[in-house]
Design a protein around this motif. Structure first.
Motif, short mmCIF file in Angstrom:
data_model
loop_
_atom_site.label_atom_id
_atom_site.label_comp_id
_atom_site.label_asym_id
_atom_site.label_seq_id
_atom_site.Cartn_x
_atom_site.Cartn_y
_atom_site.Cartn_z
N ARG A 1 -17.13 -8.92 -3.26
CA ARG A 1 -15.97 -9.54 -2.62
C ARG A 1 -14.69 -9.12 -3.32
NH1 ARG A 1 -11.77 -11.44 -3.32
NH2 ARG A 1 -12.35 -11.56 -5.51
N ARG A 2 -13.90 -8.34 -2.68
CA ARG A 2 -12.62 -7.92 -3.22
C ARG A 2 -11.60 -8.02 -2.09
NH1 ARG A 2 -11.94 -4.70 -7.24
NH2 ARG A 2 -9.97 -5.86 -7.23
N SER A 3 -10.35 -8.17 -2.45
CA SER A 3 -9.32 -8.23 -1.42
C SER A 3 -9.12 -6.85 -0.80
CB SER A 3 -8.01 -8.73 -2.02
OG SER A 3 -8.18 -10.07 -2.44
N ILE A 4 -9.26 -6.80 0.51
CA ILE A 4 -9.12 -5.54 1.26
C ILE A 4 -7.83 -5.61 2.07
CG2 ILE A 4 -10.16 -4.17 3.14
CD1 ILE A 4 -11.63 -3.93 0.39
N LYS B 1 4.12 -11.59 5.31
CA LYS B 1 5.13 -10.80 4.60
C LYS B 1 4.70 -9.34 4.48
CE LYS B 1 7.29 -14.68 3.61
NZ LYS B 1 8.18 -15.11 4.68
N GLN B 2 3.38 -9.10 4.51
CA GLN B 2 2.87 -7.74 4.36
C GLN B 2 2.36 -7.23 5.72
OE1 GLN B 2 0.49 -9.84 1.47
NE2 GLN B 2 0.51 -8.03 0.16
N PRO B 3 2.35 -5.92 5.90
CA PRO B 3 1.93 -5.39 7.22
C PRO B 3 0.42 -5.30 7.44
CG PRO B 3 2.76 -3.62 5.83
CD PRO B 3 2.92 -4.88 5.03
N SER C 1 -12.05 -8.63 3.56
CA SER C 1 -11.24 -9.83 3.80
C SER C 1 -10.14 -9.89 2.76
CB SER C 1 -12.11 -11.09 3.69
OG SER C 1 -12.63 -11.17 2.37
N CYS C 2 -9.16 -10.73 3.00
CA CYS C 2 -8.13 -10.97 1.98
C CYS C 2 -7.49 -12.32 2.25
CB CYS C 2 -7.05 -9.87 2.02
SG CYS C 2 -5.86 -10.01 0.67
N TRP C 3 -7.54 -13.20 1.24
CA TRP C 3 -6.77 -14.44 1.33
C TRP C 3 -5.31 -14.03 1.54
CZ3 TRP C 3 -7.21 -19.76 0.68
CH2 TRP C 3 -8.41 -20.26 0.18
N VAL C 4 -4.61 -14.66 2.45
CA VAL C 4 -3.17 -14.42 2.60
C VAL C 4 -2.46 -15.77 2.64
CG1 VAL C 4 -1.35 -13.54 4.12
CG2 VAL C 4 -3.40 -12.16 3.73
N CYS C 5 -1.61 -15.98 1.64
CA CYS C 5 -0.78 -17.18 1.64
C CYS C 5 0.70 -16.83 1.79
CB CYS C 5 -1.00 -17.99 0.36
SG CYS C 5 -2.54 -18.92 0.43
N ALA C 6 1.03 -15.53 1.66
CA ALA C 6 2.42 -15.10 1.81
C ALA C 6 2.73 -14.93 3.30
CB ALA C 6 2.65 -13.80 1.04
C1 FMN Z 1 -4.69 -18.55 -2.68
C2 FMN Z 1 -4.56 -17.05 -2.61
C3 FMN Z 1 -3.48 -16.47 -1.95
C4 FMN Z 1 -3.38 -15.07 -1.85
N1 FMN Z 1 -2.36 -14.54 -1.11
C5 FMN Z 1 -2.28 -13.20 -0.97
C6 FMN Z 1 -1.29 -12.62 -0.15
O1 FMN Z 1 -0.47 -13.30 0.48
N2 FMN Z 1 -1.25 -11.28 -0.05
C7 FMN Z 1 -2.15 -10.45 -0.71
O2 FMN Z 1 -2.06 -9.24 -0.55
N3 FMN Z 1 -3.12 -10.98 -1.47
C8 FMN Z 1 -3.22 -12.33 -1.62
N4 FMN Z 1 -4.22 -12.87 -2.37
C9 FMN Z 1 -5.23 -12.00 -2.99
C10 FMN Z 1 -5.08 -11.90 -4.52
O3 FMN Z 1 -3.97 -11.08 -4.81
C11 FMN Z 1 -6.38 -11.35 -5.10
O4 FMN Z 1 -7.41 -12.25 -4.85
C12 FMN Z 1 -6.31 -11.09 -6.60
O5 FMN Z 1 -5.33 -10.12 -6.91
C13 FMN Z 1 -7.64 -10.63 -7.17
O6 FMN Z 1 -8.07 -9.44 -6.52
P1 FMN Z 1 -9.45 -9.38 -5.73
O7 FMN Z 1 -9.42 -10.47 -4.69
O8 FMN Z 1 -9.52 -8.02 -5.12
O9 FMN Z 1 -10.58 -9.61 -6.70
C14 FMN Z 1 -4.35 -14.25 -2.48
C15 FMN Z 1 -5.43 -14.84 -3.12
C16 FMN Z 1 -5.56 -16.22 -3.17
C17 FMN Z 1 -6.77 -16.82 -3.83
#
Ligand code: FMN
Length: 168
Positions: free
Chosen positions: A10-13, A64-66, A116-121
């Motif tokens: 699981r990594r942010s994509i 905020k991001q594309p 997947s990627c959490w996005v809060c921005a």
């Molecule tokens: C609550 C939360 C909000 C996040 N918001 C954003 C976001 O808005 N944009 C983004 O690119 N990544 C966002 N992330 C991803 C984090 O940057 C990422 O989880 C962190 O750098 C660790 O990298 P990894 O998920 O690849 O292990 C968010 C993660 C969390 C948990």
């Protein structure tokens, strides 16, 4: 996939293929969300998987991001603090409950081979308007889902000893 492999994979994509997510995968992700624990089992959240192209475009435009726009679907989580447990000292469990359930979705998506990627921005008020969400309900997080088109960023973490201590 073994649980620890799911956690590791699981990594942010931040870039996706346009390939649709199979319905069976969607059903398993929904079941994983529904299996999440929540305070007093109140489940004070609602998940919406936005696949409709027009709606998805409008939701992605709140970010905020594309990169969310590249995903074939965006998962949105909505909380209702009035439906959550509140402790005597005022702590409300809505955000905790939501975060656990979203992580269930994300780990299930990983097990399905999805990125997947959490996005809060993002602009929460605008997202609420797009999804027809009215106060006190709030759109708390978005998560683009799809097969990865790009690799994750470098894995960087604190030293484990800084964040995890065994106290015998
Ligand atoms: C609550 C939360 C909000 C996040 N918001 C954003 C976001 O808005 N944009 C983004 O690119 N990544 C966002 N992330 C991803 C984090 O940057 C990422 O989880 C962190 O750098 C660790 O990298 P990894 O998920 O690849 O292990 C968010 C993660 C969390 C948990």
């Amino acid at each position: 996939m073994d649980f620890y492999d799911v956690v590791k994979n699981r990594r942010s994509i931040r870039g996706f293929q346009s390939t649709p997510i199979p319905d069976e995968a969607v059903r398993r992700i929904a079941a994983a969300v529904n299996a999440a624990p929540s305070a007093c089992n109140l489940q004070p959240f609602a998940f919406k998987l936005v696949r409709n192209a027009q709606l998805k475009e409008r939701l992605a435009a709140c970010c905020k991001q594309p990169f969310p726009a590249t995903a074939p679907a965006i998962l949105a989580v909505i909380t209702d603090p009035e439906k959550a447990w509140t402790r005597g000292d005022g702590f409300n469990s809505a955000d905790t409950d939501m975060a656990i359930a979203m992580e269930h979705a994300i780990l299930a998506a990983t097990a399905e081979g999805l990125g997947s990627c959490w996005v809060c921005a993002f602009d929460t008020l605008r997202a609420a308007e797009v999804l027809g969400v009215a106060a006190p309900r709030r759109v708390m997080a978005l998560c683009p889902l799809g097969y990865p088109a790009v690799p994750p960023r470098e894995f960087v973490r604190k030293d484990e000893s800084q964040i995890f201590e065994v106290m015998d």
